[in-house]
Design an enzyme around this catalytic site. Structure first.
Site, PDB file in Angstrom:
ATOM      1  CE  LYS A  20      -4.368  -1.799   1.505  1.00 26.90           C
ATOM      2  NZ  LYS A  20      -5.562  -1.691   2.293  1.00 26.90           N
TER       3      LYS A  20
ATOM      4  CE  LYS B  33      -8.919  -8.731  -0.212  1.00 25.41           C
ATOM      5  NZ  LYS B  33      -8.680  -8.524   1.196  1.00 25.41           N
TER       6      LYS B  33
ATOM      7  CE  LYS C 128     -14.552  -3.235   3.072  1.00 22.70           C
ATOM      8  NZ  LYS C 128     -13.182  -3.270   3.646  1.00 22.70           N
TER       9      LYS C 128
HETATM   10  N1  AQP Z   1     -12.340 -10.969  -1.796  1.00 21.43           N
HETATM   11  C1  AQP Z   1     -12.455 -11.550  -0.625  1.00 21.43           C
HETATM   12  N2  AQP Z   1     -12.630 -12.884  -0.537  1.00 21.43           N
HETATM   13  C2  AQP Z   1     -12.758 -13.485   0.664  1.00 21.43           C
HETATM   14  N3  AQP Z   1     -12.736 -12.837   1.832  1.00 21.43           N
HETATM   15  C3  AQP Z   1     -12.573 -11.496   1.798  1.00 21.43           C
HETATM   16  N4  AQP Z   1     -12.519 -10.569   2.768  1.00 21.43           N
HETATM   17  C4  AQP Z   1     -12.373  -9.350   2.211  1.00 21.43           C
HETATM   18  N5  AQP Z   1     -12.317  -9.466   0.877  1.00 21.43           N
HETATM   19  C5  AQP Z   1     -12.440 -10.783   0.588  1.00 21.43           C
HETATM   20  C6  AQP Z   1     -12.633 -10.886   4.189  1.00 21.43           C
HETATM   21  O1  AQP Z   1     -13.314  -9.825   4.855  1.00 21.43           O
HETATM   22  C7  AQP Z   1     -12.717  -9.612   6.132  1.00 21.43           C
HETATM   23  C8  AQP Z   1     -12.078  -8.246   6.347  1.00 21.43           C
HETATM   24  O2  AQP Z   1     -12.333  -7.348   5.438  1.00 21.43           O
HETATM   25  P1  AQP Z   1     -11.755  -5.878   5.581  1.00 21.43           P
HETATM   26  O3  AQP Z   1     -12.628  -5.042   4.774  1.00 21.43           O
HETATM   27  O4  AQP Z   1     -11.583  -5.484   6.982  1.00 21.43           O
HETATM   28  O5  AQP Z   1     -10.313  -5.959   4.989  1.00 21.43           O
HETATM   29  P2  AQP Z   1      -9.807  -6.338   3.571  1.00 21.43           P
HETATM   30  O6  AQP Z   1      -9.611  -7.811   3.526  1.00 21.43           O
HETATM   31  O7  AQP Z   1      -8.618  -5.462   3.314  1.00 21.43           O
HETATM   32  O8  AQP Z   1     -10.986  -5.963   2.580  1.00 21.43           O
HETATM   33  P3  AQP Z   1     -10.959  -5.056   1.309  1.00 21.43           P
HETATM   34  O9  AQP Z   1     -12.323  -5.082   0.724  1.00 21.43           O
HETATM   35  O10 AQP Z   1      -9.827  -5.437   0.385  1.00 21.43           O
HETATM   36  O11 AQP Z   1     -10.701  -3.643   1.954  1.00 21.43           O
HETATM   37  P4  AQP Z   1      -9.917  -2.397   1.400  1.00 21.43           P
HETATM   38  O12 AQP Z   1     -10.169  -2.364  -0.061  1.00 21.43           O
HETATM   39  O13 AQP Z   1     -10.486  -1.209   2.107  1.00 21.43           O
HETATM   40  O14 AQP Z   1      -8.468  -2.608   1.752  1.00 21.43           O
HETATM   41  C9  AQP Z   1     -11.584 -10.597   6.275  1.00 21.43           C
HETATM   42  O15 AQP Z   1     -12.074 -11.703   6.985  1.00 21.43           O
HETATM   43  C10 AQP Z   1     -11.257 -10.929   4.844  1.00 21.43           C
HETATM   44  O16 AQP Z   1     -10.615 -12.190   4.728  1.00 21.43           O
END
Ligand code: AQP
Length: 333
Positions: A115, A198, A201
């Protein structure tokens, strides 16, 4: 006598609208854990602010995330559900643990490296560097036995374990050292436009993700545009990451095995398969969306839930925090 249930801690950061990845990778599994474990599910608003958020949106989204947890079947009666910033012990523990963490180990976190790549030091928030320590506190405060993690979070959990062990060694046993909980259906949902990445969001292209609250016609459109390949066969193969991802989604929702999916669409190309994937998602999410609407229209009820959750979480977290303070040598009052 009942054996004490093992403690599980998990949360999602409201840094954007929640995706199908958050739902299938996290929330749907929580529903299965809630009877067997003593679960703490929180809205990680303090993690969301490692990246600048629009204040009004963060506030609105935090409540929306709580509504989604509940609508998806995570029961506030069975679990402790709270907003992270309502439990000040998280910030306090984070400082105490920061003083027991090393620049070197934090600098090695691949998510930090990813990041902060291509950014100058002045534009990388120190929060982005430190947040794995906040995360360590999130789980250690509740003496978590297990933390459900995706592969991307394994390194952070390892760090939390190292910090816990170091603290326990330096000051006598204080924390349970948590283990990773790798669920049976540890589905990782990939980006629909770039299926080797992956689903996230904060992805810029909205066609790459499906939001839990996307209307049915948007879900159908996004699935129909999902990147596949020119092979034309529904096969669960690394050579077909787009198809593999859609199969994972279908299988996680319907419970069909990959073999059953392959057999059902044999010789049919992708059109009907994509339609069925879209319908499965719509069927799964529509009832949740209805319930979210209901919950958001009654803010009083949501408030009662997060206040009760905060009270319970504060009680446990403060108990651990007081122990930490005492062992470090801070004067008790
Ligand atoms: N694509 C995914 N597939 C499976 N599990 C996922 N999780 C997130 N994306 C997927 C699961 O959601 C939980 C935490 O989500 P988070 O939003 O706190 O963190 P993240 O994993 O960093 O999600 P994002 O959407 O990628 O966030 P941003 O874009 O803001 O950095 C975890 O249990 C994760 O495994």
């Amino acid at each position: 006598m009942d054996e004490k249930k093992k403690v599980i801690v998990s949360g999602i950061k409201p840094s954007g609208d929640l995706t199908l990845g958050n739902y299938l990778g996290a929330i749907k599994n929580w529903v299965k854990l809630q009877d067997e474990y003593d679960c703490y599910f929180f809205i990680a608003d303090l993690h969301a602010i490692t990246v600048r958020q629009v204040p009004a949106e963060l506030r609105k989204r935090s409540l929306e995330v709580l509504a989604i947890y509940i609508a998806a079947g995570v029961d506030p009666e069975k679990n402790t559900m709270f907003i992270q910033s309502h439990v000040p012990a998280h910030c306090e523990a984070s400082w105490l643990l920061t003083c027991n963490s090393y620049m070197g180990e934090l600098g090695r976190m691949t998510q930090y490296k990813d990041k902060s790549k291509n950014k100058e030091g002045d534009s990388i928030s120190a929060g982005l560097f430190n947040y794995p320590v906040l995360m360590a506190g999130d789980v250690l405060l509740y003496q978590a036995d297990l933390v459900p993690v995706g592969v991307d979070q394994v390194q952070h959990l390892e760090l939390a374990r190292n910090i816990a062990e170091r603290f326990n060694r330096a000051y006598s046993p204080t924390f349970t050292v948590p283990n990773a909980y790798i669920g049976k259906a540890g589905a990782k949902i990939m980006d629909l436009q770039n299926p080797t990445k992956k689903m996230s969001k904060s992805e810029e292209n909205p066609n790459g993700y499906i939001l839990i609250l996307d209307p049915p016609e948007v879900i159908r459109r996004k699935v129909s545009r999902a990147v596949t390949d020119s092979i034309g066969e529904v096969r669960f193969s690394d050579d077909q990451p787009g198809v593999k991802n859609l199969m994972t989604i279908l299988s996680t929702i319907t419970g069909m095995t990959m073999e059953e999916i392959e057999a059902k669409y044999e010789g049919q190309g992708y059109a009907q398969f994509k339609k069925d994937v879209a319908e499965a998602i719509v069927e799964e999410l529509e009832p949740i969306q209805e319930k979210v609407k209901g919950l958001l229209s009654d803010k009083k009820q949501l408030e009662e839930i997060y206040k009760a959750g905060a009270e319970k979480a504060n009680y446990i977290a403060t108990k651990t925090l007081r122990k930490m303070q005492k062992k470090i040598g801070l004067v008790q009052y």
